[in-house]
Every structure is written in structure tokens, then in C-alpha cells.
Write an enzyme that holds these catalytic residues in place. Structure first.
Site, mmCIF file in Angstrom:
data_model
loop_
_atom_site.group_PDB
_atom_site.id
_atom_site.type_symbol
_atom_site.label_atom_id
_atom_site.label_comp_id
_atom_site.label_asym_id
_atom_site.label_seq_id
_atom_site.Cartn_x
_atom_site.Cartn_y
_atom_site.Cartn_z
ATOM 1 N N TYR A 71 -21.347 -21.634 3.276
ATOM 2 C CA TYR A 71 -20.416 -21.197 4.318
ATOM 3 C C TYR A 71 -19.545 -20.049 3.798
ATOM 4 C CZ TYR A 71 -16.360 -21.564 7.496
ATOM 5 O OH TYR A 71 -15.340 -21.305 8.377
ATOM 6 N N LYS A 103 -19.464 -16.197 5.178
ATOM 7 C CA LYS A 103 -18.223 -15.555 5.644
ATOM 8 C C LYS A 103 -17.943 -14.285 4.822
ATOM 9 C CE LYS A 103 -16.686 -18.101 9.089
ATOM 10 N NZ LYS A 103 -16.565 -17.509 10.448
ATOM 11 N N SER A 118 -12.722 -17.011 5.892
ATOM 12 C CA SER A 118 -12.247 -18.273 5.335
ATOM 13 C C SER A 118 -11.868 -18.100 3.877
ATOM 14 C CB SER A 118 -13.381 -19.301 5.441
ATOM 15 O OG SER A 118 -13.076 -20.438 4.668
#
Lengths: 325, 325
Positions: free
Chosen positions: B146, B150, B122
């Protein structure tokens, strides 16, 4: 102020402990207790405050839980399986360098006390197809499992800090020279040996060309930077808690010239030049064009010249019998 | 050729499955079996080869061990706890996004069959104090858990690939628009809603200024790029397996102009401009100046214009009742 050094039996851990003992304080507070932890309980040190030594298996969460408590204010986390070991034994590297770091951070998160955590990362996070120079904004692209594990440690330290679980600061260490003690099997071992052994009156082998460049820092300056790193204000660290520690880009020739400038012409005569193609090939693959603007702006420092590195070794680490009378 | 999609019940997972069904082959071999796995067994799809649907908990190593076997040739690993969820529930994000990815990679290492693993990363890995533009050589500096998880996935994928445990390739996805379905609580939700709802004959709210820029890719092109990504030769990937997927930098105004160019003036009249300061502030914090030279050189593509994104939505996803007769 309770201070814990994980990896307190290692070379940098012991030097940080000795420096703390000499200062007696950290972050403007007197040190009440220092705990030195390692896989086997390390030897204690002389200090003006109580020193506890502890055996701890960083891969075992219960062992870490027993080590770190709500009174721990500052943690120096130096424990690691080194590069060649992590490359040869993938699982050992993952357990110590990744799970071990996670155990430390998760314990802090569970405590909710947000201790300062000083983490040693490595320039081994850099490499691959990334162009020079390597700055504070260059992508880590490790070419060893050790480098991968350290790069993950940086990401974890940053996010656990952003969330307020720890107050982290991480430093990618240059190659330390002059490192005291014996040569080891690291490809970089000669980068201390060629200075240390001649100063000890012993022969040494230089396996690479004298033009080979690399990136160096003395142990004394490294320890000063780690302690400064522990004392930085969180607000000054910005949105990235990890950075390259200052160092000097030097050729082997420049290092030997510094040896001669400090200790006269005799030591350099003890260096034998024997090209070792395997070592030369590994070292040629390493990067040496680093920038470290963030650390400089925060007050961390490189050695002013390699003559300092030579002098520090003679002052701090030269075996007493070898010290000029 | 046995293909497994973890996250096969999600929006991208299903579109990749449908595309594989339409092609019938992957990496120059006919597909013998497709397995769609998700936390609950997904609905099956029509395909010229057997399709198995499986429930799998990626946080449970035994569940992953039962899912991936020595016959698995290509794994699309899309399973993740999304940004807002991982930020609100730190443990859930760590378990699914970090432990889950490690479970997949460790299972592959144990099998020793080196499957192709396509991983979706991402642009949330980027941020913080890093200057624009953000290139293939820019340090990930995530500002969400997050993004941290990632970025760790990228490092793991690279090292497991370097060691020969998997043949990994990872792609940082642009914001997907026009995304089919219902609005959700993501701050980016309006970036599809303002096009999708008007095309469906429904009103939509634009909570930011029309000059706000961002970085977009259509679902159709994203799926094509993921399949191209699976088909790349390992040798062409070099020493960094992860890269930004191509996308387009566009303002809201450019997107709406494209909507009007494709679908006439009526849909845009359904957009209400209601500045929502909280959403506007989040979106202003996002980056949009990305370079993606590596992916372009490898043959991945952005949409040629946002008119394509609008047209693809109408062709692929517009509810049938709303399709012009």
C-alpha cells in the site's frame, strides 16, 4: 548459474557481459549460460560458456515471458528509453521504463523463483526544491519523466523484494566518463567527449565553464560495482534495496588536469572552449553533491582519481589504431 | 465549477462532499455540479447544487473515461484498497492503487484540460531504515505494498503536473481520530475506538501502553485541509506537489486526558487496558516524528489540541441518541 542481461546490446550491458566472460562465475557459481537480450538481438561475445542472443520487446509481456524462465538466476535489467527520449515522447518512456520494468517483475512474481534482479536507476530521480547534500535518505523529486520512471522502478524493486518475488538491488549511476564511442545528443555528452576525442587525436568542444562541477564514474568501476551489486547478500541490503553508486565530484578543470597528467600536454590543446548557453543552463541545473554511504559500506567503490578514468579509457576503449605503439 | 469525488462513498469522501455542499463554492467559483463516484453508486447528499452519484470501477479505463470529461474541473481522488487488503491481495492493491490512479491521470492527459487533482497519499510511504525526523525531504521507503503504491502515486502526480497534464496536489494523511462509525480490522482502529466508544457510552479496549505515541488529525481538520489543498495556487506548490498533512504527535495518555477534559471522568472509565502483543508490535513499528513545514507554510493546519478532536467528534459524528440532551 544462468544470467540474463536485458539491454545486453547497450554500452553497459556489453561491458558487464565481457566482464562475466572474463570471470566465468557469479555469486560463487560457474556461469552455465549467458543470455543477451535487446530490442534487436545483440552481437554475441566471446565467452567460456554458451552465450545466447535474443530479440525481446520489454513492453510486451509475452516477449518477456518467453525470455525469463524458471532457470534464470540473475537478471541485469538495463533496458530503458533515455532521458531526452522519455521527455520528448512521454508514452514511449512510460511503456519502456515503467510497463517494461513491471513486465520483468511480474514475470518473476509469476515464476515464484525469486531471481536476483540488478536494476540501474539514475541520479535523475533527484532534483527540485530538495536541499544539498543528497544522501541515501533524500526524497526522489525527479524533474524529468525519465527520473520519475526510474524512481518508480526503485519503489517496485523494493516492494517486490520485500514480498520475496525478486531479490532486487538497484543503483543510481553517476555520469559515466570516459564513455567510449561517438558523441550523442545528451547534454552530458561533452563530459566524455572532452577527454575521449583528444585522446583519439581529435578536437572537442567544452560548452561550460571549467569550474562546473559534476559527479562521475568510469565504465570499468561501474561494471565492477554492478557485478558486486549482484553478489551482495540479501540480508546485507536492509530495508532499502536502492542506493546511489559511488562516484567522484569533479570540476571540468580537474578532469582536464587528470587528462594532462596521464597523457601529456598535447590532448588538452585539442579542447576548444565555446560556451553553449543552453547546455550550460541544463548542466547548472544538475546536482553534484551526493553522498553514497550505504554503497560504500557494502563495498562498492568510486574511482580513486580521474586519472584512473583516463587510464581505463586508454586501456579498455581507445581505438586500436590510436593506441600508442 | 464541476467537482468529482472518486471514492465518494468513503468516510472522507462523504465529509468532503458535505463540506462542499455547505460552502457552495470552490476555488472562488460556485459549484455547478458535484459527482460522487465509488465502486457502487454512493448515497446522495443534500446540496444547493445538483449531485450525481455514479458507480465506477477505477481499474477499468473505459469506466474512468465515462466518468471524467472535459467539464470536470476538480477531482478528489480518494479511491484505494487499504493497507491490510493491499498487503493480503497484492494484485488487488496494484490494480486499484496503481493502475486505478494511472487510469485517472491518463484520462486527464487524454482530455488535455489539466484539471485540479487532489490525491490522498499516506504516511505508509515512510519507514524502513530511514532516520527520524521524517521531513518533506525524507525518502519514501514503504514497508507495505500500500505504501509503495501511494509513493508511486505521488511520483506520477508530480510528473503529470510538471508536464501540465493535471494540476496535482497530494497529501499524506495522519491517522484520523476520532473516526466515526464502527471499529474495523486495521491495527490503528483502536486509536479512534478508545475515544469514540466511551463517548457513545460503550466499552473499548486499549491494546498498547499509554506512553505509545502516534500522529493524529481530526476528520474535520482533514477535510478543511483537503479543500484548502484544492484551492492552492499551482505556483505556490513549487517543484514537489506532495507533502505531509499537518498533525499532532500524541501519546495515548494525552488523548485520554483530552477526552476527560472535554467529557468528564466517566468515559475514560470505559477503557479496558488489555495489551495485545501483535497490535502493540505493529504500532511500535510505525513512525510518529513527522515535520510538515511545507503544508504549514501553505496554510494547512493541525488540530490545536486533542480536545478539539474530541469536541469535533461530539459535534459532527456522535450518534444523535447519545448526544447530551
Amino acid at each position: 548459474m544462468n544470467v540474463l542481461i536485458i539491454g545486453g546490446g547497450g554500452f553497459i550491458g556489453r561491458k558487464v557481459a565481457q566482464s562475466l566472460a572474463a570471470r566465468g562465475n557469479l555469486r560463487d557459481e560457474p556461469i552455465d549460460k549467458l543470455t543477451l537480450a535487446d530490442i534487436a538481438a545483440p552481437e554475441t561475445i566471446e565467452a567460456p560458456f554458451p552465450v545466447e542472443t535474443r530479440a525481446c520487446d520489454i513492453t510486451d509481456r509475452a516477449s518477456i515471458d518467453a525470455l525469463i524462465d524458471g532457470d534464470t538466476d540473475v537478471i541485469f535489467h538495463f533496458a530503458a528509453v533515455v532521458s531526452a527520449h522519455a521527455e520528448a515522447d512521454f508514452e514511449a518512456g512510460m511503456k519502456v521504463n515503467l510497463d517494461g520494468t513491471l513486465n520483468v517483475l511480474e514475470r518473476c512474481r509469476a515464476l515464484g523463483t525469486c531471481p536476483v534482479v540488478v536494476f540501474t536507476s539514475s541520479l535523475a530521480v533527484f532534483g527540485g526544491e530538495v536541499p544539498d547534500p543528497i544522501t541515501d535518505f533524500t526524497i526522489p523529486n525527479p524533474q524529468t519523466s525519465y527520473g520519475m520512471q526510474k524512481a518508480i522502478g526503485e519503489l517496485l524493486l523494493n516492494d517486490y523484494s520485500r514480498k520475496g518475488y525478486v531479490d532486487g538491488r538497484g543503483f543510481r549511476l553517476p555520469t559515466i566518463s570516459v564513455r567510449p564511442g561517438k558523441p550523442n545528443r545528451a547534454a552530458s555528452s561533452f563530459m566524455s567527449s572532452i577527454i575521449r576525442e583528444p585522446l583519439n587525436g581529435e578536437p572537442a568542444i567544452c560548452p561550460v565553464d571549467e569550474a562546473q562541477e559534476h559527479f562521475y564514474l568510469s565504465p570499468r568501476r561501474c561494471v565492477e560495482n554492478l557485478i558486486k551489486g549482484a553478489e551482495l547478500d540479501a540480508e546485507d541490503l536492509g530495508m532499502q534495496r536502492c542506493m546511489t553508486m559511488p562516484g567522484q565530484r569533479l570540476s571540468i578543470r580537474q578532469m582536464i588536469d587528470a587528462l594532462t597528467a596521464v597523457a601529456g600536454p598535447e590532448p588538452a590543446k585539442l579542447i576548444k572552449w565555446e560556451e553553449q548557453p543552453e547546455i550550460a543552463a541544463i548542466v547548472r541545473g544538475w546536482r553534484f553533491d551526493y553522498r553514497f554511504d550505504k554503497a560504500l559500506a557494502l563495498g562498492l567503490e568510486a574511482d580513486a582519481s580521474f586519472e584512473e578514468n583516463v587510464r581505463y579509457y586508454m586501456e579498455d576503449d581507445l581505438p586500436k589504431a590510436k593506441t600508442p605503439a
